[in-house]
Design an enzyme around this catalytic site. Structure first.
Site, mmCIF file in Angstrom:
data_model
loop_
_atom_site.group_PDB
_atom_site.id
_atom_site.type_symbol
_atom_site.label_atom_id
_atom_site.label_comp_id
_atom_site.label_asym_id
_atom_site.label_seq_id
_atom_site.Cartn_x
_atom_site.Cartn_y
_atom_site.Cartn_z
ATOM 1 N N ARG A 124 -11.893 3.661 -0.007
ATOM 2 C CA ARG A 124 -11.338 2.499 -0.677
ATOM 3 C C ARG A 124 -12.317 2.000 -1.738
ATOM 4 N NH1 ARG A 124 -10.233 -1.266 4.003
ATOM 5 N NH2 ARG A 124 -9.693 -2.853 2.518
ATOM 6 N N PHE A 160 -11.211 5.245 13.378
ATOM 7 C CA PHE A 160 -10.372 5.269 14.586
ATOM 8 C C PHE A 160 -9.542 6.551 14.648
ATOM 9 C CE2 PHE A 160 -10.336 0.666 13.162
ATOM 10 C CZ PHE A 160 -11.489 0.353 13.855
ATOM 11 N N SER A 208 -3.317 -1.531 5.276
ATOM 12 C CA SER A 208 -4.631 -0.974 4.964
ATOM 13 C C SER A 208 -4.536 0.451 4.429
ATOM 14 C CB SER A 208 -5.544 -1.027 6.191
ATOM 15 O OG SER A 208 -4.973 -0.289 7.252
ATOM 16 N N GLU A 241 -4.160 5.280 18.637
ATOM 17 C CA GLU A 241 -4.443 6.458 17.805
ATOM 18 C C GLU A 241 -4.196 7.770 18.529
ATOM 19 O OE1 GLU A 241 -6.543 3.809 18.064
ATOM 20 O OE2 GLU A 241 -5.882 2.923 16.181
#
Lengths: 285, 311
Positions: free
Chosen positions: B164, B80, B34, B55
């Protein structure tokens, strides 16, 4: 702080000298807490022997060049025990002894939790619990990536292990095969208000670390000889991170402080300070 | 007009940096795909640190890598990366002044239909409130690549907020980024449109629409949210009213930052376009932009309203 003792010059790191340094660390940190009106003496005292052993005999550091790239890294994850850390720094020449008197005073470099941008030798800004071990994993991984031989040590409290980030780091440390990383758990059994086992239990602690892929040794955290033996045998096994569970006593060294949860952040009265210093003087003789 | 996903420019720039500088490493939270890091991983398998889905640990590990002299680019979904690890971002990066580059991917409402759990519309408010942080939102591939390079050259914590969603080319390939400097994309004297990220191209389209209305609108790219180019904002405020447009909540983000600057320099009427302090309904990013008035037509309408009331 008018009453602070003068420090002895740096001495060879015999067991006796390390014990003497640990006693001074206790004396100084308690005087600092008394003068500041704030501090965490119980945890300072449980960690004092571990800190003295590491800084006088184990860690490869150069107080004249605290940012030497290949130094060993020590991270005090239990950042609230800054009093003991600063007193240790004064023992080895990372801090001028007179700086200790400024502990938590306005504009002092000696914040209640250590700040790497103010105090040379501090590797990480800690205070919120559960931050040290992830950073330690990164320091150890950096050595692997770069092919360097520095070692990384992280001292955590035991109650602190209730923070989940430690176990994220524990998994990663094992996955990365970080035999250059050692976590030392200051297992004094008490957190801020109560026993760890009466709050959220940590036992079976050694089995938990083993299950996470760490090679575990247990040691009396106040036995300098035993601590030296354990630290000198690192890495315990190639390709596995090291865990030392140091069984300690909160408030160790002063009869009326030992094993008492309230000394987590109790500030000694004038009378308590004098009584404690008297006991610590006796112990040093 | 061809449109681009800025993650491609991001990863290409990171690979080019890594070729030249051995200190560059990528840190991921099971986000190799990703974050478009597959090629980086192929080229530099020993310089990818994948901590798994964790994370807090990811940001802590990056802090340690930086302590060891490396320059980590921490790549994960922005929601996140910033939200889950916020205390690490504050303490380990900002307060500690660690040389770590946080790269929040698929920010804003890019995850559309996946819902508010995956939207990252608070990240600018969170990160720009933290001392020592540099916060940057590139608007196109060239600015993304330039920001990746500028982050490496800067010693300190940087948050790059990357989308994105497809955007057109706005800058030449050799574009250079200066943290703290705004770009005047279009001069104008009646109203100033200030935007960053995916909203810059929409602001430029709105300015073209306004020109047909006889309104001369300036467009400023405020990719650098922190440090903020307060001088550029003050100049715009002296010229006339300001519309801010952001793919973010209007609480504490770009609009908030501009308003803070304007009220202390040259108070002027403003409109803050963005997500008005609520969680988005179900829908694609395109639907959500329509829903929240983040289209050229809606920007035009807001500007006309503002200019009309100012006259």
């Amino acid at each position: 702080m008018q009453s602070i003792d003068l420090l002895s010059p740096a001495l060879p790191a015999s067991i006796g000298n390390i014990q003497a340094a640990a006693t001074r660390i206790r004396r100084h940190s308690l005087q600092m807490t008394h003068a500041a009106g704030l501090g965490h003496p119980g945890g300072d005292f449980s960690a004092a022997d571990i800190l003295a052993t590491l800084y006088l005999s184990i860690l490869r550091i150069d107080p004249a060049a605290p940012n030497w790239p290949d130094r060993d890294r020590f991270i005090l994850s239990k950042g609230h025990c800054s009093g003991a850390l600063y007193a240790t720094f004064a023992e080895v020449g990372l801090l001028p002894p007179e700086a200790l008197a400024t502990y938590m005073k306005p504009l002092s470099m000696l914040n209640g939790h250590p700040d790497r941008n103010k105090v040379p030798g501090v590797e990480a800004n800690t205070g919120p619990l559960g931050h040290g071990l992830p950073i330690g994993v990164g320091c150890a991984k950096a050595a692997k990536i770069l092919g360097r031989d520095w070692r990384t040590f992280v001292l955590t409290g035991d109650g602190e292990l209730q923070e989940g980030s430690n176990w994220e780091a524990a998994m990663a440390g094992a996955q990365f095969g970080l035999d250059n990383l050692t976590v030392i758990v200051d297992r004094n059994g008490l957190q801020q208000g109560a026993r760890t086992e009466a709050t959220v239990a940590l036992e079976p602690l050694a089995d938990r670390w083993k299950a996470f892929g760490w090679n575990v040794r247990e040691v009396n955290g106040h036995d300098i000889g035993a601590l030296l033996d354990v630290f000198q045998s690192i890495p315990f096994a190639k390709g596995m991170p090291n865990c030392v569970i140091a069984n300690t006593i909160k408030g160790r060294g002063v009869s009326f402080m030992e094993n008492r949860a309230e000394w987590h952040h109790h500030v000694p009265t004038d009378a308590e300070l004098q009584a404690a210093l008297a006991e610590l003087t006796e112990a040093a003789q | 007009m061809s449109l681009h996903d800025c993650r491609k420019a991001f990863s290409e720039a990171l690979i080019a940096l890594a070729v030249a500088d051995e200190r560059i490493v990528a840190v991921a939270n099971d986000s190799i795909g990703s974050s478009n890091l597959k090629e980086f991983q192929k080229r530099f398998p020993d310089r990818v640190v994948n901590v798994g889905i964790a994370e807090q640990n990811m940001v802590g590990v990056a802090t340690g890598l930086a302590n060891g002299g490396l320059i980590p680019y921490v790549c994960g979904a922005s929601c996140f990366l910033t939200g889950r690890a916020l205390e690490q971002v504050k303490v380990d990066l900002g307060y500690s002044r660690s040389n770590v580059k946080l790269c929040g991917m698929s920010s804003g409402v890019a995850y559309g239909e996946l819902g508010p759990t995956h939207h990252s519309i608070e990240d600018l408010a969170w990160t720009r409130a933290i001392g020592n942080m540099t916060v940057f939102v590139p608007a196109d591939p060239a600015e993304t690549a330039a920001a990746v390079r500028a982050a490496a050259a800067y010693d300190g914590p940087v948050f790059l907020r990357i989308s994105r969603l497809p955007v057109p080319d706005l800058f030449p390939p050799d574009h250079r980024v200066h943290f703290g400097r705004a770009d005047v994309m279009r001069e104008g004297k009646d109203v100033t449109l200030m935007a960053n990220g995916t909203m810059v191209c929409r602001a430029l389209e709105a300015a073209a629409l306004l020109a047909a209305d006889g309104i001369d609108a300036a467009v400023i790219n405020l990719s650098s949210v922190r440090p903020l180019d307060r001088a550029a904002i003050a100049r715009a405020a002296q010229a006339g009213p300001i519309v801010t447009i952001e793919e973010h909540t209007i609480t504490g983000g770009l609009g908030g930052a501009v308003a803070e600057a304007v009220v202390t320099s040259h108070p002027v009427q403003m409109k803050l376009l963005g997500i008005p302090g609520e969680f988005a309904p179900t829908g694609s990013p395109t639907f959500l932009f329509e829903h929240f008035g983040l289209t050229p037509a809606a920007i035009r309408a807001a500007a006309l309203d503002l200019v009309g009331s100012a006259r």
